[in-house]
Scaffold this active site. Structure first.
Site, PDB file in Angstrom:
ATOM      1  N   ASP A  10       0.690  -1.232   0.306  1.00 18.25           N
ATOM      2  CA  ASP A  10       0.132  -0.055   0.040  1.00 18.25           C
ATOM      3  C   ASP A  10       1.008   1.286  -0.019  1.00 18.25           C
ATOM      4  O   ASP A  10       2.049   1.215   0.531  1.00 18.25           O
ATOM      5  CB  ASP A  10      -0.941   0.096   1.274  1.00 18.25           C
ATOM      6  N   HIS A  25       3.839  -2.078   3.209  1.00 19.14           N
ATOM      7  CA  HIS A  25       3.714  -0.858   2.870  1.00 19.14           C
ATOM      8  C   HIS A  25       4.781  -0.225   2.195  1.00 19.14           C
ATOM      9  O   HIS A  25       6.013  -0.712   2.305  1.00 19.14           O
ATOM     10  CB  HIS A  25       3.431   0.226   3.875  1.00 19.14           C
TER      11      HIS A  25
END
Ligand SMILES: [Zn+2]
Length: 203
Positions: A33, A173
């Protein structure tokens, strides 16, 4: 509240949202992400390439706009892109209208994807109803906590490896916050997942 492993009751309650794929195959889904980032995305892509793993990148529209060549690189290497809003908007502080506008602004940068992941995993039921008409909403069942300050490599590995099951969707992430810890242990985690007999697929 955030969990490492998304509890069953939440997964069942929101049956129209994807938390984990139902499959008998030893297949898991890797997601990154918040990218793309100037330098770190390239590092991730190189690692995935060396291990022959495909992943799904839920990109922030603003970052994608600033780094179009990285977006092309992600796609050219056979990975998948998903919409993560234009400005990493928190749905709990937004009206459905302004939230969807932010999603559409992101869509203008990455028009082809129909996958959507809400920042912070937050959505109101009214927002879910609206978004579902246009996108497939993808959450996760394993949050690695790579963004947590001072998390140890051991804890991060444990979070992922001990919660893994068929069809698991894992979140890491592609961001400055997670860069240091992932450079330290992502390769090890991915190799261990493979050693446990799992293969990686894209959403
Ligand atoms: Zn995010």
């Amino acid at each position: 509240m955030l969990f490492v492993k998304t509890p069953q009751f939440i997964q069942k309650f929101s049956s129209s949202i994807l938390f984990r794929k139902k499959t008998d195959l030893k297949q898991v889904y890797l997601t990154f992400d918040d990218g793309p980032t100037e330098e770190f995305t390239h590092w991730i892509l190189k690692l995935l390439g060396s291990l022959n793993i495909k992943a799904t990148f839920f990109c922030i529209g603003e970052n994608a706009e600033q780094n179009p060549y990285i977006m092309s690189d992600i796609l050219e290497r056979g990975h998948i892109i998903g919409n993560h809003t234009y400005s990493h908007k928190n749905a709990f502080f937004s009206s459905t209208k302004s939230y969807f506008k932010d999603i559409e602004k992101c869509k203008a940068v990455m028009p082809k994807t129909d996958l959507f992941r809400p920042p912070y995993g937050k959505l109101f039921p009214s927002q879910i109803l609206k978004i579902q008409k246009h996108f497939k909403i993808v959450m996760w069942d394993i949050l690695s906590y790579d963004f947590k300050k001072n998390i140890s490599p051991e804890k991060l590995k444990q979070n992922v490896l001990e919660n893994l099951e068929n069809g698991s969707i894992i979140v890491f992430h592609d961001s400055v916050k997670s860069e240091e810890i992932l450079k330290e242990c992502l390769e090890d985690i991915l190799v261990k997942i493979k050693e446990n007999g799992y293969t990686f697929s894209t959403l």
